[in-house]
Design an enzyme around this catalytic site. Structure first.
Site, PDB file in Angstrom:
ATOM      1  N   MET A  55      -0.088  -6.129  -5.499  1.00 37.29           N
ATOM      2  CA  MET A  55      -1.455  -6.224  -4.975  1.00 37.29           C
ATOM      3  C   MET A  55      -1.690  -5.107  -3.970  1.00 37.29           C
ATOM      4  SD  MET A  55      -3.119  -9.395  -2.783  1.00 37.29           S
ATOM      5  CE  MET A  55      -2.354  -8.998  -1.206  1.00 37.29           C
ATOM      6  N   ASN A  56      -2.921  -4.533  -3.970  1.00 39.08           N
ATOM      7  CA  ASN A  56      -3.307  -3.726  -2.815  1.00 39.08           C
ATOM      8  C   ASN A  56      -4.654  -4.192  -2.283  1.00 39.08           C
ATOM      9  OD1 ASN A  56      -3.433  -1.890  -5.364  1.00 39.08           O
ATOM     10  ND2 ASN A  56      -4.789  -0.758  -4.038  1.00 39.08           N
ATOM     11  N   ASP A  57      -5.629  -3.334  -2.123  1.00 38.89           N
ATOM     12  CA  ASP A  57      -6.824  -3.627  -1.323  1.00 38.89           C
ATOM     13  C   ASP A  57      -7.514  -4.968  -1.608  1.00 38.89           C
ATOM     14  OD1 ASP A  57      -6.242  -0.912  -1.401  1.00 38.89           O
ATOM     15  OD2 ASP A  57      -8.267  -0.284  -1.902  1.00 38.89           O
ATOM     16  N   GLN A 108      -7.147  -5.650  -5.595  1.00 35.24           N
ATOM     17  CA  GLN A 108      -6.558  -4.678  -6.496  1.00 35.24           C
ATOM     18  C   GLN A 108      -5.235  -5.239  -6.985  1.00 35.24           C
ATOM     19  OE1 GLN A 108      -7.632  -1.028  -7.368  1.00 35.24           O
ATOM     20  NE2 GLN A 108      -9.146  -2.650  -7.407  1.00 35.24           N
ATOM     21  N   SER A 136     -11.363  -0.253  -6.261  1.00 40.67           N
ATOM     22  CA  SER A 136     -11.925  -1.102  -5.209  1.00 40.67           C
ATOM     23  C   SER A 136     -13.440  -1.114  -5.188  1.00 40.67           C
ATOM     24  CB  SER A 136     -11.391  -0.664  -3.849  1.00 40.67           C
ATOM     25  OG  SER A 136     -10.062  -1.105  -3.737  1.00 40.67           O
ATOM     26  N   GLU A 143     -11.177   6.549   2.390  1.00 38.39           N
ATOM     27  CA  GLU A 143     -11.251   5.492   1.388  1.00 38.39           C
ATOM     28  C   GLU A 143     -11.891   4.245   2.012  1.00 38.39           C
ATOM     29  OE1 GLU A 143      -7.544   6.390  -1.581  1.00 38.39           O
ATOM     30  OE2 GLU A 143      -7.014   5.187   0.142  1.00 38.39           O
ATOM     31  N   TRP A 194       0.631   2.824   2.123  1.00 39.75           N
ATOM     32  CA  TRP A 194       1.000   3.522   0.885  1.00 39.75           C
ATOM     33  C   TRP A 194       2.309   4.285   1.012  1.00 39.75           C
ATOM     34  CZ3 TRP A 194      -0.434   2.056  -3.591  1.00 39.75           C
ATOM     35  CH2 TRP A 194      -1.708   1.539  -3.821  1.00 39.75           C
TER      36      TRP A 194
HETATM   37  C1  FRU Z   1      -7.075   2.366  -1.288  1.00 39.06           C
HETATM   38  C2  FRU Z   1      -7.298   2.815  -2.719  1.00 39.06           C
HETATM   39  C3  FRU Z   1      -8.774   2.912  -3.042  1.00 39.06           C
HETATM   40  C4  FRU Z   1      -8.802   2.732  -4.523  1.00 39.06           C
HETATM   41  C5  FRU Z   1      -7.699   1.733  -4.746  1.00 39.06           C
HETATM   42  C6  FRU Z   1      -6.960   1.913  -6.044  1.00 39.06           C
HETATM   43  O1  FRU Z   1      -5.843   1.772  -1.074  1.00 39.06           O
HETATM   44  O2  FRU Z   1      -6.638   4.043  -2.956  1.00 39.06           O
HETATM   45  O3  FRU Z   1      -9.376   4.112  -2.603  1.00 39.06           O
HETATM   46  O4  FRU Z   1     -10.040   2.282  -4.985  1.00 39.06           O
HETATM   47  O5  FRU Z   1      -6.807   1.876  -3.659  1.00 39.06           O
HETATM   48  O6  FRU Z   1      -6.050   0.865  -6.248  1.00 39.06           O
END
Ligand code: FRU
Length: 501
Positions: free
Chosen positions: A20-22, A39, A81, A196, A285
């Site tokens: 998982m990210n954002d 994400q 995102s 971002e 990251w």
């Molecule tokens: C930020 C990002 C966003 C992008 C997403 C891709 O962490 O790089 O800019 O939309 O993650 O997973």
């Protein structure tokens, strides 16, 4: 259960499995159900193959996982995102005869382009249909992403990153489908490689009757602490243009693990003080794809605690300051008090909590009768210990210098990575006219969130840090030394109840 791994946070949201990210699409519906999308790579333990995962909660702590909400059409696409809104008045035309229609506005990433797209939901945010008129914005760029939409008086407003141009664009729309470029905010604050995940949000500010807005911009890499971080800019917004109050870039978090955060759409209507609610991705990251929860437990990344946010205008030295508090002061998860002492002045308090199955605790130290413009004491420290391995996670105030607060995760052994910085420090906003200050922290197995300054009458600081112990933390010591005459120090520790059991 999936959530029983020793590193798995018990009061923070994390995905059932994989990467998982954002946070994405965060909104609260008319019934008070909080929707969080994120994400998500449903097939691997590293980033890629981006989808929108989905969870809902009645209280922002107890989450139910749902089916993936938005998926790419093929392996060359990523659903990047973005945000979601409730289109109560059917401005979009997607929702005849309903007031709970949800529109997601996201970036479609391909090898060659980033365009802005819509998907709409007739069932309140569980399943989505992609709009046949996509894309809704295409400027022929491959670095143009992360639309965040709010409602302003009589139109929709989008903030979006022209990532490598260091520009945040403001677009307006009557219907979410047709968008007009209105203004740019360019080259503000730290730049790094790219901007971002911008957010523009209305936010209360003490003593201010005019509406105040907050712009946050995440950058990655190039943070002062290394890698990813988030900065904020208080100012005014007139529906098309954002004007910051001053030229300063302010740091959201002095740790390294609070990135790409998002405010819940309409959350200010659901908190007592009209404060918007924020949640961040608790990672960076620089090392997120190497953290040990992947091989050990099959998941990677958690969200930060949900936090209400407000601004104050008279913070010691720095003026405007963002003050955040855990949503509802942790009430939905706060358990029994494990220990309390009215006097840890020039002494210490030890709490052993090996039999606490959640492994999650909240501590609060309150220092009172602090003379104006002087230091209260010599040192005030907290130390978590994993008794089976001897690992420690510690921090505290070292008064007498200009950078009095430090925290050290370098004696926690579970991740050996050059970017997993050991030590952090911050310039704490010492009270000048208030005679009390508070040090608080939540340690939730592998996430520490520190808060300096309490409710922040003179400013407050937030520090979010991951730490991966090889054995479980099971003891906390709080100690002070060199305490000035008349100053008192009290401390208390509470259990936090697991939301997953
Ligand atoms: C930020 C990002 C966003 C992008 C997403 C891709 O962490 O790089 O800019 O939309 O993650 O997973």
């Amino acid at each position: 259960s999936l959530y029983s791994g020793p590193l798995r946070p018990q009061i923070h949201y994390s995905p059932p499995v994989n990467f998982m990210n954002d946070p994405n699409g965060a909104f609260v519906d008319a019934n008070g159900t909080w929707h969080l999308y994120y994400q998500y790579n449903p097939t691997e333990i590293v980033a890629g193959n981006q989808h929108w995962g989905h969870a809902t909660s009645p209280d922002l702590y107890h989450w139910t996982n749902h089916e993936i909400a938005i998926s790419p059409e093929n392996k060359y696409e990523g659903i990047f995102s973005g945000s979601a809104v409730v289109d109560v008045n059917n401005t979009s035309g997607f929702f005849p005869n309903q007031t709970n229609g949800v529109v997601a506005i996201y970036t479609l990433n391909t090898n060659v382009s980033e365009t802005q797209q819509l998907a709409y939901s007739h069932d309140g945010g569980y399943t989505f249909t992609k709009y046949s008129g996509n894309p809704v914005i295409d400027i022929g760029s491959s670095q143009f992403r992360d639309p965040k939409v709010i409602w302003y008086e009589d139109h929709w407003v989008m903030s979006i990153a022209y990532a490598r141009d260091f520009v945040i664009g403001i677009y307006t729309s009557p219907d979410l489908k047709s968008w007009t470029h209105a203004s740019n905010i360019s080259h503000v604050g730290f730049l790094g490689l790219q901007y971002e995940c911008p957010n523009l949000v209305k936010i209360p500010m003490d003593g201010e009757t005019e509406d105040t807005y907050l712009l946050i911009i995440s950058i990655n890499p190039g943070a002062p602490q290394g890698g990813s971080f988030t900065q904020y800019f208080p100012g005014t917004f007139n529906g098309t243009h954002f004007t910051p109050f001053d030229g300063a870039a302010r740091i959201l978090d002095f740790g390294k693990d609070n990135y790409a955060g998002q405010f819940f759409y309409d959350s200010d209507a659901h908190t007592p003080g009209g404060e918007p609610v924020f949640v961040g991705w608790a990672s960076n990251w620089q090392y997120t794809q190497q953290v040990p929860t992947g091989p050990l437990e099959g998941w990677r990344s958690a969200m930060t605690l949900p936090r209400t946010a407000r601004l104050i205008s008279n913070a010691t030295r720095i003026g405007y300051d963002l003050v955040t508090r855990p949503y509802a002061e942790l009430a939905p998860v706060k358990g029994a008090q494990l220990a309390h002492s009215d006097s840890v002045s020039n002494s210490s308090m030890q709490v052993n909590y090996a039999n606490l199955t959640s492994g999650a605790v909240y501590f609060q130290v309150t220092v009172t009768n602090v003379p104006n413009n002087t230091f209260a004491m010599g040192t005030l420290n907290f130390t978590f210990t994993a008794s089976a391995s001897g690992e420690t996670l510690s921090g505290g105030y070292f008064f007498g210098g200009d950078t009095p607060f430090w925290v050290n995760r370098g004696k926690v052994r579970g991740l050996d990575n050059p970017f997993f910085t050991d030590k952090f420090s911050t310039v704490y906003l010492l009270p000048e006219t208030s005679n009390t200050f508070v040090l608080e922290g939540v340690l939730d197995r592998s996430i520490l969130e520190l808060e300096l300054g309490g409710t922040g009458a003179r400013g407050s600081e937030l520090g979010t840090l991951l730490a991966y112990p090889e054995a479980r933390f099971d003891a906390l010591n709080i100690a002070s030394a060199g305490v000035n005459e008349g100053v008192s120090v009290s401390a208390a520790v509470w259990a936090l109840n697991s939301v997953w059991s």
